[in-house]
Scaffold this motif. Structure first.
Motif, PDB file in Angstrom:
ATOM      1  N   VAL A  77       0.841  -1.200   0.000  1.00  0.00           N
ATOM      2  CA  VAL A  77       0.000   0.000   0.000  1.00  0.00           C
ATOM      3  C   VAL A  77       0.880   1.256   0.000  1.00  0.00           C
ATOM      4  CG1 VAL A  77      -1.684   1.349   1.322  1.00  0.00           C
ATOM      5  CG2 VAL A  77      -2.002  -1.112   1.032  1.00  0.00           C
ATOM      6  N   VAL A  78       1.963   1.258   0.754  1.00  0.00           N
ATOM      7  CA  VAL A  78       2.867   2.412   0.788  1.00  0.00           C
ATOM      8  C   VAL A  78       3.436   2.671  -0.607  1.00  0.00           C
ATOM      9  CG1 VAL A  78       5.089   3.256   1.655  1.00  0.00           C
ATOM     10  CG2 VAL A  78       3.429   2.263   3.243  1.00  0.00           C
ATOM     11  N   GLY A  79       3.834   1.616  -1.309  1.00  0.00           N
ATOM     12  CA  GLY A  79       4.334   1.778  -2.684  1.00  0.00           C
ATOM     13  C   GLY A  79       3.276   2.398  -3.584  1.00  0.00           C
ATOM     14  N   PHE A  80       2.050   1.943  -3.460  1.00  0.00           N
ATOM     15  CA  PHE A  80       0.928   2.499  -4.221  1.00  0.00           C
ATOM     16  C   PHE A  80       0.720   3.977  -3.877  1.00  0.00           C
ATOM     17  CE2 PHE A  80      -3.664   3.439  -3.862  1.00  0.00           C
ATOM     18  CZ  PHE A  80      -4.000   3.466  -5.206  1.00  0.00           C
ATOM     19  N   LEU A  81       0.760   4.299  -2.584  1.00  0.00           N
ATOM     20  CA  LEU A  81       0.509   5.679  -2.150  1.00  0.00           C
ATOM     21  C   LEU A  81       1.630   6.621  -2.581  1.00  0.00           C
ATOM     22  CD1 LEU A  81      -0.963   5.054   1.417  1.00  0.00           C
ATOM     23  CD2 LEU A  81      -2.201   5.640  -0.688  1.00  0.00           C
ATOM     24  N   LYS A  82       2.856   6.138  -2.590  1.00  0.00           N
ATOM     25  CA  LYS A  82       3.982   6.972  -3.051  1.00  0.00           C
ATOM     26  C   LYS A  82       3.782   7.381  -4.507  1.00  0.00           C
ATOM     27  CE  LYS A  82       7.744   5.470  -0.056  1.00  0.00           C
ATOM     28  NZ  LYS A  82       9.045   4.771   0.006  1.00  0.00           N
ATOM     29  N   ASP A 100      -4.983   4.943   2.288  1.00  0.00           N
ATOM     30  CA  ASP A 100      -5.739   3.809   1.794  1.00  0.00           C
ATOM     31  C   ASP A 100      -6.035   2.912   2.994  1.00  0.00           C
ATOM     32  OD1 ASP A 100      -7.089   2.236  -0.001  1.00  0.00           O
ATOM     33  OD2 ASP A 100      -5.320   1.568  -1.111  1.00  0.00           O
ATOM     34  N   VAL A 101      -6.949   1.981   2.816  1.00  0.00           N
ATOM     35  CA  VAL A 101      -7.398   1.130   3.912  1.00  0.00           C
ATOM     36  C   VAL A 101      -7.202  -0.337   3.547  1.00  0.00           C
ATOM     37  CG1 VAL A 101      -9.427   0.420   5.249  1.00  0.00           C
ATOM     38  CG2 VAL A 101      -9.070   2.828   4.714  1.00  0.00           C
ATOM     39  N   ILE A 102      -6.741  -1.111   4.521  1.00  0.00           N
ATOM     40  CA  ILE A 102      -6.660  -2.562   4.382  1.00  0.00           C
ATOM     41  C   ILE A 102      -7.698  -3.156   5.331  1.00  0.00           C
ATOM     42  CG2 ILE A 102      -5.265  -4.635   4.762  1.00  0.00           C
ATOM     43  CD1 ILE A 102      -2.765  -2.903   4.322  1.00  0.00           C
ATOM     44  N   PRO A 103      -8.710  -3.851   4.801  1.00  0.00           N
ATOM     45  CA  PRO A 103      -9.656  -4.510   5.696  1.00  0.00           C
ATOM     46  C   PRO A 103      -8.966  -5.696   6.380  1.00  0.00           C
ATOM     47  CG  PRO A 103     -10.385  -4.647   3.397  1.00  0.00           C
ATOM     48  CD  PRO A 103      -9.043  -4.017   3.406  1.00  0.00           C
ATOM     49  N   LEU A 104      -9.194  -5.841   7.665  1.00  0.00           N
ATOM     50  CA  LEU A 104      -8.563  -6.918   8.426  1.00  0.00           C
ATOM     51  C   LEU A 104      -9.557  -8.042   8.711  1.00  0.00           C
ATOM     52  CD1 LEU A 104      -6.666  -4.848  11.154  1.00  0.00           C
ATOM     53  CD2 LEU A 104      -5.697  -5.899   9.107  1.00  0.00           C
ATOM     54  N   ASN A 125       7.404   9.012   6.888  1.00  0.00           N
ATOM     55  CA  ASN A 125       6.259   9.695   6.282  1.00  0.00           C
ATOM     56  C   ASN A 125       4.988   8.840   6.326  1.00  0.00           C
ATOM     57  OD1 ASN A 125       7.672  12.064   5.494  1.00  0.00           O
ATOM     58  ND2 ASN A 125       8.603  10.889   3.840  1.00  0.00           N
ATOM     59  N   VAL A 126       5.111   7.636   6.830  1.00  0.00           N
ATOM     60  CA  VAL A 126       3.991   6.697   6.866  1.00  0.00           C
ATOM     61  C   VAL A 126       3.449   6.579   8.283  1.00  0.00           C
ATOM     62  CG1 VAL A 126       3.299   4.284   6.509  1.00  0.00           C
ATOM     63  CG2 VAL A 126       4.896   5.379   4.910  1.00  0.00           C
ATOM     64  N   LYS A 127       2.147   6.682   8.395  1.00  0.00           N
ATOM     65  CA  LYS A 127       1.451   6.473   9.671  1.00  0.00           C
ATOM     66  C   LYS A 127       0.430   5.361   9.445  1.00  0.00           C
ATOM     67  CE  LYS A 127       3.440   9.985  11.648  1.00  0.00           C
ATOM     68  NZ  LYS A 127       4.842   9.698  11.736  1.00  0.00           N
ATOM     69  N   VAL A 128       0.348   4.434  10.410  1.00  0.00           N
ATOM     70  CA  VAL A 128      -0.576   3.309  10.302  1.00  0.00           C
ATOM     71  C   VAL A 128      -1.360   3.204  11.603  1.00  0.00           C
ATOM     72  CG1 VAL A 128      -0.791   0.819   9.901  1.00  0.00           C
ATOM     73  CG2 VAL A 128       1.086   2.085   8.833  1.00  0.00           C
ATOM     74  N   TRP A 129      -2.678   3.056  11.486  1.00  0.00           N
ATOM     75  CA  TRP A 129      -3.487   2.840  12.681  1.00  0.00           C
ATOM     76  C   TRP A 129      -4.667   1.954  12.352  1.00  0.00           C
ATOM     77  CZ3 TRP A 129      -3.371   7.405  10.001  1.00  0.00           C
ATOM     78  CH2 TRP A 129      -4.581   7.881   9.486  1.00  0.00           C
ATOM     79  N   ARG A 130      -5.192   1.305  13.406  1.00  0.00           N
ATOM     80  CA  ARG A 130      -6.344   0.415  13.271  1.00  0.00           C
ATOM     81  C   ARG A 130      -7.560   1.109  13.838  1.00  0.00           C
ATOM     82  NH1 ARG A 130      -7.486  -2.965  17.579  1.00  0.00           N
ATOM     83  NH2 ARG A 130      -9.473  -3.947  17.257  1.00  0.00           N
ATOM     84  N   LEU A 135      -7.218  -1.242   8.766  1.00  0.00           N
ATOM     85  CA  LEU A 135      -5.948  -0.542   8.969  1.00  0.00           C
ATOM     86  C   LEU A 135      -5.928   0.615   7.986  1.00  0.00           C
ATOM     87  CD1 LEU A 135      -2.888  -2.969   9.134  1.00  0.00           C
ATOM     88  CD2 LEU A 135      -3.894  -1.613  10.956  1.00  0.00           C
ATOM     89  N   THR A 136      -5.656   1.798   8.468  1.00  0.00           N
ATOM     90  CA  THR A 136      -5.512   2.958   7.595  1.00  0.00           C
ATOM     91  C   THR A 136      -4.017   3.253   7.467  1.00  0.00           C
ATOM     92  OG1 THR A 136      -7.634   3.864   8.271  1.00  0.00           O
ATOM     93  CG2 THR A 136      -6.075   5.395   7.254  1.00  0.00           C
ATOM     94  N   ILE A 137      -3.571   3.417   6.227  1.00  0.00           N
ATOM     95  CA  ILE A 137      -2.186   3.752   5.962  1.00  0.00           C
ATOM     96  C   ILE A 137      -2.184   5.136   5.327  1.00  0.00           C
ATOM     97  CG2 ILE A 137      -0.100   3.158   4.671  1.00  0.00           C
ATOM     98  CD1 ILE A 137      -2.606   0.488   5.325  1.00  0.00           C
TER      99      ILE A 137
END
Length: 143
Positions: A77-82, A100-104, A125-130, A135-137
């Motif tokens: 996802v980080v590669g996609f967002l970059k 972007d969001v990853i459903p868990l 530069n990346v923040k991740v939280w649930r 998961l939101t990246i």
């Protein structure tokens, strides 16, 4: 990956409470708590919870593989967002950040909560939280 949680028996003359390291050896835990079945044990922090002790142990047995899977998904996802952040918005201004969001799955959500809550990505530069079972990246543009 090891996780410690407090377990207790319920409805006995003298209930036993103790901290157990997950994943555990079922026979050892049964002996320590003097129970016949793992269904007789409950988490002290969530005695009415839907997640059984046996189910939690099963998930913790897979935790390292699930962590590896989640880290791989986050990196993708980080590669996609970059790439996405390089795209200009309609009015020609650079984006300040994209997410972007990853459903868990239920199991992945449990692993995140108990094993990865303090996760920090290698890219600052990346923040991740649930939030709930997502998961939101967020990838923030460099200032």
């Amino acid at each position: 990956m090891f996780v410690e949680r407090s377990l207790t028996t319920k409805g006995k003359e003298e209930n036993i409470t103790s901290v157990v390291t997950f994943p555990y050896n079922e026979d050892d835990v049964k002996e320590r708590f003097n129970v016949e079945n793992m269904k007789e044990l409950y988490f002290t922090d969530k005695p009415e919870g839907k997640l059984s002790v046996k189910q939690f142990n099963y998930i913790m047995c897979e935790a390292e593989d699930r962590i590896e899977k989640l880290e791989s998904q986050i990196d993708s996802v980080v590669g996609f967002l970059k790439k996405k952040i390089l795209v200009k918005t309609v009015d020609g201004k650079d984006k300040k950040g994209v997410s972007d969001v990853i459903p868990l799955s239920f199991e992945d959500s449990v692993v995140w909560k108990y094993c990865m809550e303090d996760y920090k990505h290698k890219d600052e530069n990346v923040k991740v939280w649930r939030y709930k079972n997502d998961l939101t990246i967020l990838y923030k543009a460099e200032e």
